[in-house]
Design a protein around this motif. Structure first.
Motif, mmCIF file in Angstrom:
data_model
loop_
_atom_site.group_PDB
_atom_site.id
_atom_site.type_symbol
_atom_site.label_atom_id
_atom_site.label_comp_id
_atom_site.label_asym_id
_atom_site.label_seq_id
_atom_site.Cartn_x
_atom_site.Cartn_y
_atom_site.Cartn_z
ATOM 1 N N ILE A 98 0.836 -1.203 0.000
ATOM 2 C CA ILE A 98 0.000 0.000 0.000
ATOM 3 C C ILE A 98 0.869 1.251 0.000
ATOM 4 C CG2 ILE A 98 -1.613 1.376 1.396
ATOM 5 C CD1 ILE A 98 -2.911 -1.301 2.252
ATOM 6 N N ASP A 99 1.907 1.275 0.843
ATOM 7 C CA ASP A 99 2.817 2.426 0.866
ATOM 8 C C ASP A 99 3.499 2.609 -0.493
ATOM 9 O OD1 ASP A 99 2.212 3.006 3.489
ATOM 10 O OD2 ASP A 99 3.986 2.022 4.326
ATOM 11 N N SER A 100 3.839 1.507 -1.138
ATOM 12 C CA SER A 100 4.421 1.565 -2.476
ATOM 13 C C SER A 100 3.427 2.167 -3.462
ATOM 14 C CB SER A 100 4.823 0.155 -2.918
ATOM 15 O OG SER A 100 5.157 0.114 -4.283
ATOM 16 N N ALA A 101 2.164 1.749 -3.379
ATOM 17 C CA ALA A 101 1.135 2.309 -4.263
ATOM 18 C C ALA A 101 0.974 3.812 -4.033
ATOM 19 C CB ALA A 101 -0.197 1.583 -4.030
ATOM 20 N N ARG A 102 1.034 4.240 -2.787
ATOM 21 C CA ARG A 102 0.960 5.673 -2.485
ATOM 22 C C ARG A 102 2.103 6.425 -3.158
ATOM 23 N NH1 ARG A 102 1.110 5.765 3.786
ATOM 24 N NH2 ARG A 102 0.599 7.981 3.595
ATOM 25 N N ALA A 103 3.278 5.827 -3.140
ATOM 26 C CA ALA A 103 4.443 6.464 -3.773
ATOM 27 C C ALA A 103 4.248 6.582 -5.281
ATOM 28 C CB ALA A 103 5.699 5.673 -3.452
ATOM 29 N N HIS A 104 3.718 5.540 -5.893
ATOM 30 C CA HIS A 104 3.479 5.590 -7.339
ATOM 31 C C HIS A 104 2.450 6.664 -7.684
ATOM 32 C CE1 HIS A 104 6.004 2.238 -8.399
ATOM 33 N NE2 HIS A 104 5.373 1.409 -7.578
ATOM 34 N N ILE A 105 1.422 6.771 -6.873
ATOM 35 C CA ILE A 105 0.406 7.799 -7.115
ATOM 36 C C ILE A 105 1.026 9.187 -6.976
ATOM 37 C CG2 ILE A 105 -1.727 8.810 -6.211
ATOM 38 C CD1 ILE A 105 -2.587 5.917 -5.457
ATOM 39 N N ALA A 106 1.851 9.371 -5.953
ATOM 40 C CA ALA A 106 2.518 10.660 -5.755
ATOM 41 C C ALA A 106 3.427 11.000 -6.933
ATOM 42 C CB ALA A 106 3.332 10.631 -4.462
ATOM 43 N N ALA A 107 3.994 9.984 -7.577
ATOM 44 C CA ALA A 107 4.894 10.205 -8.717
ATOM 45 C C ALA A 107 4.135 10.509 -10.005
ATOM 46 C CB ALA A 107 5.782 8.983 -8.906
ATOM 47 N N GLY A 108 2.813 10.472 -9.944
ATOM 48 C CA GLY A 108 2.015 10.793 -11.121
ATOM 49 C C GLY A 108 1.617 9.602 -11.958
ATOM 50 N N VAL A 109 1.807 8.404 -11.420
ATOM 51 C CA VAL A 109 1.383 7.202 -12.154
ATOM 52 C C VAL A 109 -0.146 7.138 -12.145
ATOM 53 C CG1 VAL A 109 1.396 4.682 -12.180
ATOM 54 C CG2 VAL A 109 3.498 5.945 -11.642
ATOM 55 N N PRO A 168 -3.106 9.987 0.877
ATOM 56 C CA PRO A 168 -3.934 9.210 1.810
ATOM 57 C C PRO A 168 -4.179 7.790 1.321
ATOM 58 C CG PRO A 168 -5.280 10.799 0.614
ATOM 59 C CD PRO A 168 -3.852 11.100 0.256
ATOM 60 N N VAL A 169 -4.332 6.871 2.262
ATOM 61 C CA VAL A 169 -4.610 5.469 1.921
ATOM 62 C C VAL A 169 -5.894 5.367 1.098
ATOM 63 C CG1 VAL A 169 -5.170 3.203 2.882
ATOM 64 C CG2 VAL A 169 -3.360 4.595 3.919
ATOM 65 N N GLU A 170 -6.812 6.283 1.339
ATOM 66 C CA GLU A 170 -8.080 6.276 0.601
ATOM 67 C C GLU A 170 -7.854 6.431 -0.905
ATOM 68 O OE1 GLU A 170 -8.866 7.017 4.747
ATOM 69 O OE2 GLU A 170 -7.500 8.021 3.339
ATOM 70 N N SER A 171 -6.765 7.104 -1.282
ATOM 71 C CA SER A 171 -6.458 7.250 -2.705
ATOM 72 C C SER A 171 -6.088 5.906 -3.322
ATOM 73 C CB SER A 171 -5.312 8.244 -2.904
ATOM 74 O OG SER A 171 -5.693 9.537 -2.491
ATOM 75 N N VAL A 172 -5.414 5.066 -2.535
ATOM 76 C CA VAL A 172 -5.092 3.722 -3.002
ATOM 77 C C VAL A 172 -6.376 2.900 -3.129
ATOM 78 C CG1 VAL A 172 -3.831 1.598 -2.511
ATOM 79 C CG2 VAL A 172 -2.798 3.824 -1.976
ATOM 80 N N ASP A 173 -7.227 2.995 -2.116
ATOM 81 C CA ASP A 173 -8.510 2.282 -2.171
ATOM 82 C C ASP A 173 -9.299 2.677 -3.415
ATOM 83 O OD1 ASP A 173 -7.956 1.018 0.231
ATOM 84 O OD2 ASP A 173 -9.014 2.524 1.441
ATOM 85 N N ALA A 174 -9.249 3.974 -3.735
ATOM 86 C CA ALA A 174 -9.988 4.453 -4.911
ATOM 87 C C ALA A 174 -9.424 3.850 -6.189
ATOM 88 C CB ALA A 174 -9.924 5.985 -4.973
ATOM 89 N N ARG A 175 -8.091 3.770 -6.279
ATOM 90 C CA ARG A 175 -7.482 3.172 -7.470
ATOM 91 C C ARG A 175 -7.869 1.704 -7.586
ATOM 92 N NH1 ARG A 175 -3.028 5.741 -9.903
ATOM 93 N NH2 ARG A 175 -3.496 7.986 -9.822
ATOM 94 N N VAL A 176 -7.836 0.997 -6.474
ATOM 95 C CA VAL A 176 -8.202 -0.421 -6.495
ATOM 96 C C VAL A 176 -9.652 -0.577 -6.952
ATOM 97 C CG1 VAL A 176 -8.552 -2.480 -5.071
ATOM 98 C CG2 VAL A 176 -6.506 -1.075 -4.756
ATOM 99 N N ASN A 177 -10.525 0.289 -6.468
ATOM 100 C CA ASN A 177 -11.946 0.206 -6.833
ATOM 101 C C ASN A 177 -12.193 0.602 -8.282
ATOM 102 O OD1 ASN A 177 -12.761 -0.672 -4.284
ATOM 103 N ND2 ASN A 177 -12.985 1.418 -3.501
ATOM 104 N N GLU A 178 -11.324 1.464 -8.824
ATOM 105 C CA GLU A 178 -11.465 1.880 -10.224
ATOM 106 C C GLU A 178 -10.995 0.799 -11.196
ATOM 107 O OE1 GLU A 178 -9.130 5.400 -10.624
ATOM 108 O OE2 GLU A 178 -10.340 6.545 -9.208
#
Length: 338
Positions: free
Chosen positions: A44-55, A160-170
């Protein structure tokens, strides 16, 4: 319920793993030991990093690294963030890796530096890859112009972790999860597009046939850049609750030591791996009694080798299989009773 119907995507499978296997060791790599809840949180922390990087969802993230914990954490974090993972063969030279990075359109490259003495970042110099692809060094020194894995992770702390949850749900079961390139035996390597649902359905069946079970300790020698290591190794372990023990380079003495020390029960590999173990003069010095399941293929398999594996080692299930990258990695398998 089938895995592709129950979880649908790799991201949902990973999120569920902490609740399904709360006290099971998920990953062992050197001094690092993580349970499934702890590994889930790292991903999850890795996914947050990817989102922050603009992935963004659907972006390609390439990974050029051997079988190490960082491959699992960084690579699956990209998939959880909705990206399409593009594994690269660790034996590639710079131009070969650059060709696939360019053709896939990878936005980020996750790589190591120093594996087997190779300067992976240096090999890409002059290829132009860095103009359109951010290079993140997940293990080893990060040269100028690249980002260290720790700095990359730190940048994700504000997501936020919720951003990861949103990506998973999308992410849909029918979305691509990876683009694995063929070996290029008959021409230029081809990228094979595979969806989340395909992956979960095929490798749940694979794990059922071989008899992989919760609590198995799985020494993964087959490379993660190949479906045998990635899908039959990492994904199957998340499906069944097996402990992943990555082995970056096959060395018979190191493998025998790890089997004995970690009580390895699951050991897939080509025939040469098993012949190396059977013929090692020091084999009897190691306690190999934990071995239970073997999967082999990728070459002609001598009947005498299978007989020796049954007679001289403790394998209960010995499965032979044939697969193609173009067919999601699996084509045919025998069953234990065959």
């Amino acid at each position: 319920m089938r895995a592709d119907e129950n979880w649908g995507t790799i991201g949902r499978l990973i999120l569920a793993s902490g609740d399904r296997f709360p006290n099971v060791e998920a990953l062992v790599d050197g001094e690092l030991r993580l349970t499934f809840p702890a590994l889930r949180d790292r991903i999850i922390d890795s996914a947050r990093a990817h989102i922050a990087a603009g992935v963004e969802k659907g972006d390609k993230v390439a990974i050029w690294a051997p079988n190490i914990a960082e491959w699992i954490i960084s690579g699956l974090g990209a998939v959880m963030a909705g990206a399409v993972l593009v594994p690269l063969n660790t034996r590639y030279k710079g131009m070969e890796a650059a060709d696939i990075i360019r053709r896939s359109g990878a936005k980020v490259l996750l790589c190591v530096n120093g594996f087997l003495g190779n300067d992976y970042v240096g090999m890409l110099a002059g290829t132009g890859v860095e103009d359109n692809c951010r290079i993140v060094v997940i293990k080893g020194d990060a040269p100028e112009g690249t980002t260290s894995w720790q700095d990359y992770l730190n940048a994700g702390a504000g997501v936020p972790v919720e951003s990861v949850d949103a990506r998973v749900n999308e992410t849909s079961p029918d979305d691509l999860c990876d683009l694995v390139f063929t070996s290029g035996t008959t021409g230029k390597p081809k990228g094979v597009m595979v969806t989340h649902a395909q992956t979960l359905r095929v490798f749940e069946v694979w794990a059922d046939v071989v008899g992989l079970a919760k609590g198995d300790r799985y020494l993964i020698v087959n490379p993660f850049f190949h479906t045998f290591g990635y899908k039959s190794g990492i994904i199957a372990s998340f499906l069944k609750g097996a402990t992943m023990i990555p082995e970056p380079v096959f060395d018979v003495q190191k493998v025998l030591t790890r089997i004995a020390a970690e009580k390895v029960s699951m050991l897939p590999g080509p025939p040469t791996l098993f012949l190396s173990i059977l013929n090692d003069p020091n084999r009897d010095s190691f306690d190999l009694s934990s071995l239970r399941v073997a999967v082999t293929g990728a070459a002609a398999i001598p009947v005498s080798m299978i007989e020796r594996m049954r007679d001289e080692l403790t394998f209960k299930n010995i499965i032979t299989a044939y697969g193609l990258t173009e067919a999601t990695g699996t084509v045919t398998m025998c069953r234990p009773e065959d």
